[in-house]
Design an enzyme around this catalytic site. Structure first.
Site, PDB file in Angstrom:
ATOM      1  N   GLU A 659       0.829  -1.203   0.000  1.00 55.41           N
ATOM      2  CA  GLU A 659       0.000   0.000   0.000  1.00 55.41           C
ATOM      3  C   GLU A 659       0.866   1.255   0.000  1.00 55.41           C
ATOM      4  O   GLU A 659       0.538   2.254  -0.648  1.00 55.41           O
ATOM      5  CB  GLU A 659      -0.946  -0.019   1.203  1.00 55.41           C
ATOM      6  N   GLU A 679      -3.537  -9.234   3.568  1.00 61.21           N
ATOM      7  CA  GLU A 679      -4.366  -9.003   4.757  1.00 61.21           C
ATOM      8  C   GLU A 679      -5.363 -10.123   5.019  1.00 61.21           C
ATOM      9  O   GLU A 679      -5.656 -10.448   6.180  1.00 61.21           O
ATOM     10  CB  GLU A 679      -5.103  -7.667   4.627  1.00 61.21           C
TER      11      GLU A 679
END
Length: 806
Positions: A659, A679
């Site tokens: 990210e 995640e």
């Protein structure tokens, strides 16, 4: 079986009822206190089983409890507190199938077993739902129950050596319809970050909003809470199952003492639900035909004359925080379905975890809090006991006993769950009545369609206080929580007081804050309020956008117009905890403000990882955790990145690490680089921009696969799909990034900044021609710059330009 009519020639009203009509035929309760002479250290399963046996015996004629148990086709359990949240623990162990553990002890083998969602509405909701199931012919005999052994668990876990503690662990085979926790809309990370971690704080917000609406002083409102609950203590004192059977005066309930200390404003301990209980309760429902077949005495039968189940809007979406109109609507509709008014009620039990849960219904229905009929049949949650989610099962049992003792009357049970969020109601009577469907779904649709305030997750500017509360410890008030409205646009926000702002904390703890003007500001750790903008600046001095000499978690190197930033946590694969994130945020503030720095490179120390993202070990430690307002690494949520940032990816860029790389303008990867949004592998989601940026960086199908599976891309795959700009040899990611930076530095920094600005401004314009026609001030800035003149002059003179960045 005798007829209810005194005239044996009169028609029996039961003859006209559908044999599928649901009837409540048995109730039971169990309890123990740790100071009882016969204290048995019963588990939740044992407490529920004892209450269920009593319910079966209550319904059975001539000792026929075994036949009744054999007829049960459905069992439904109310969740204990220790299984009501994902983080809940059971220090003494627990059953893997609570409903079937209880059924097994009764000799029952039901086809269906249900574990209901959390919330105090659960007992009455189950009765309403399963009564409808019986009426539809999909069940004949249903047992609902719940229990808590919170007092026993706390007592033994704290006082007994581990080897002497009972083991409540059970493993039972069989199907289970586990409905989950039911926490959606009730808790959130945002609310928790602002101190709303428990029910007292949230109810206190409603309570203080109500006080403000009524215009009462603190003393007047406290007196009203005491007057409301004093009669409850008298009922509890006469109840053998009560956990605190002590009569207290109105004054005693609200007078603050060491034993009755303030929990949160305005609640002293005595008016807060008491969860240290060992209690169980059960209710048995049957179809009319099954009750007749099993010979259940008719004087035990209770009919549901009215019922309703409604849900309030989520906390920040409610128009008025001083009331819960959905709860009132549920109670009103149940009475409407029953065809009666509050004047016709013989008994009333209103869920009473906190005073507002009672007064909200009183306000809405026009009930006098001092109604001589009383507003509880048990003694209420602070005195009888807040038996986890199962309190209202006890209210149903007590209501049944009272209505049987005076046939023909009506009893109302109102059960509240969440934060004045979910309300289930029923009207009971021994008077026969057909099953009457309710219109809860229609009413719920109307509630959901109501306009809601707009929430400001990030609050900045002047505002007014809508409601508030203050957390206390044994030293006194320590944190204020405010819900307010921004003056600029009336958006609602939640905030905490800033540490050290004693004046505002004192106002919240002792004054009348509603309507007071305050100043709000958003930080990485949440919103804060202060008495003024000046005071906010004193408490949170602006951080100068300059570089420090040294950093603990980051290495900074500058060479000419190039800045190199290295995350220096190789022992944890350069994952980021709050302190590292804050340093990076500060560094990038300084970079974007420094006119002599034109390009930045971000990388990770060592050869294993660029960054593994969020430091999950730190997050699991229980220490305070936050992310700067500008996001991971000070980049993922930054509104503008006006100068180029290049990610030099060496090794893993996983989760938040990817990210961060996605937030950069350019990516150079060495051949060891691996990219993934991992995640889902640890029960999280890529909430720092990955879910948005990755589908815009690579083909949609590939992005979806990476997000849903955690698939890793090699450097070459990332290059092929356009995720990275260049791939270089192992160990040379920074060198490759320097080469790319040098190419950028050959151009005008003014033009580079303007190009980035125009690309950002036109990114959201879908039509290409509209985007091309968009006029940006950046164009004017370029044509008026010295670099523009230098560029065309150097071109004409056939020399290398000398950029001035102005």
């Amino acid at each position: 079986m005798p007829s209810p009519s005194a005239d044996t020639d009169a028609p029996d009203p039961l003859d006209d009822l559908d044999p599928r009509t649901p009837v409540l035929v048995g109730v039971g309760q169990s309890s123990e206190r740790i100071d009882d002479a016969d204290y048995r250290r019963r588990s939740p399963v044992e407490l529920a089983a004892d209450a269920a046996r009593e319910a079966l015996a209550d319904a059975a004629a001539d000792g026929g409890a075994e036949a009744v148990a054999a007829a049960i086709d459905t069992v439904a359990g109310v969740r204990q507190f220790e299984i009501s949240q994902p983080t809940s623990v059971a220090p003494l162990g627990r059953s893997n199938n609570y409903p079937r553990s209880v059924a097994r002890r009764l000799g029952a083998d039901p086809a269906r077993a249900i574990l209901e969602v959390a919330g105090g509405q659960s007992p009455q909701h189950l009765v309403n739902e399963l009564a409808a199931t019986i009426a539809a012919g999909s069940a004949e005999a249903v047992l609902v129950f719940g229990s808590e052994a919170i007092s026993t668990t706390g007592h033994l876990a704290a006082s007994e050596p581990a080897e002497d503690r009972p083991d409540f662990t059970e493993h039972v085979e069989g199907s289970l319809e586990d409905r989950g926790y039911g926490l959606k809309g009730l808790v959130s990370r945002h609310l928790s970050a602002h101190g709303l971690t428990g029910a007292p704080h949230q109810y206190a917000l409603f309570e203080n909003a109500r006080r403000a609406r009524l215009g009462l002083t603190r003393e007047q409102y406290a007196a009203s809470m005491g007057a409301l609950f004093a009669p409850f203590t008298e009922v509890a004192a006469a109840n053998p199952h009560a956990s605190a059977p002590t009569v207290r005066s109105a004054e005693e309930l609200v007078t603050v003492t060491p034993k009755n200390r303030i929990i949160v404003d305005p609640y002293p301990r005595y008016v807060v639900a008491r969860d240290k209980v060992n209690q169980g309760a059960a209710a048995l429902l049957m179809s009319l035909g099954t009750a007749r077949r099993l010979g259940v005495p008719q004087d035990k039968w209770l009919f549901l004359h009215g019922h309703a189940d409604l849900r309030e809007r989520d906390l920040m979406e409610r128009q008025d925080l001083s009331s819960a109109p959905a709860s009132v609507a549920a109670a009103r509709h149940a009475l409407e379905v029953a065809g009666i008014t509050t004047d016709d009620l013989a008994t009333i039990d209103l869920y009473s975890c906190f005073p507002i849960a009672v007064t909200n219904i009183c306000d809405g229905l026009g009930l006098d809090p001092a109604d001589p009929r009383g507003l509880t049949v048990t003694g209420g949650l602070p005195f009888f006991g807040g038996a986890g989610n199962n309190y209202s099962m006890h209210a149903i049992a007590e209501t049944a006993h009272r209505l049987r003792a005076a046939p023909g009357g009506y009893g109302l049970v109102g059960a509240n769950g969440g934060n004045l969020s979910k309300y289930s109601v029923a009207v009971y009577s021994t008077t026969p009545a057909p099953w009457r469907p309710d219109r809860s779904a229609e009413l719920q649709a109307a509630i959901n369609a109501q306009p809601a305030p707009v929430e400001a997750r990030r609050a900045d500017g002047w505002a007014t206080i809508e409601t508030w509360t203050v957390s206390y410890d044994r030293e006194g008030p320590h944190t204020g929580i405010v819900i307010g409205r921004l003056e600029a646009d009336d958006r609602r926000f939640i905030a905490k007081t800033a540490d050290g702002d004693k004046a505002l904390l004192d106002l919240l703890a002792t004054g009348d804050p509603a309507g007071t003007r305050v100043f709000a500001r958003c930080f990485g750790h949440g919103n804060r309020v202060a008495s003024s903008e000046t005071r906010m600046t004193e408490l949170f001095p602006p951080r100068p956008a300059v570089f420090r000499d040294t950093y603990e978690h980051v290495i900074v190197r500058r060479e000419g117009h190039l800045l190199e930033v290295t995350i220096n946590r190789p022992e944890v694969r350069n994952s980021l905890h709050p302190m590292a994130n804050e340093e990076l945020d500060e560094i990038f503030d300084a970079y974007f403000a420094d006119p002599d720095l034109w390009v930045a490179i971000l990388t990770g120390a060592g050869d294993k990882a660029f960054s593994a993202g969020n430091d999950l070990v730190y997050s699991a430690s229980g220490k305070p955790s936050w992310v700067p307002r500008n996001g991971f690494a000070g980049l993922t949520s930054r509104p503008r990145l006006p100068k180029p940032v290049i990610a030099a990816v060496n090794g893993f860029a996983m989760g938040g690490g990817l990210e961060i790389a996605l937030a950069c303008h350019l990516i150079v990867a060495d051949t060891t680089a691996r990219f993934a949004l991992s995640e889902v592998k640890v029960g999280l989601v890529a909430g720092a921009g990955g879910l948005v940026r990755l589908p815009r960086a690579v083909p949609q199908k590939l992005a979806t696969e990476m997000i849903l599976t955690g698939r890793r891309l090699t450097a070459d795959e990332a290059l092929a799909h356009g995720l990275v700009n260049r791939v270089v040899e192992a160990g040379t990611a920074v060198a490759g990034a320097r080469a790319l930076a040098a190419e950028i530095l050959d151009g005008s920094p003014t033009s580079v900044r303007a190009s980035l600005q125009v690309m950002a401004e036109t990114q959201a314009i879908p039509d290409t021609l509209d985007a091309v026609a968009f006029h940006s001030e950046a164009f004017d800035e370029v044509t008026l710059s010295e670099d523009f003149i230098e560029g065309i002059t150097a071109f004409a003179q056939k020399r290398t330009p000398h950029w001035h960045n102005r």
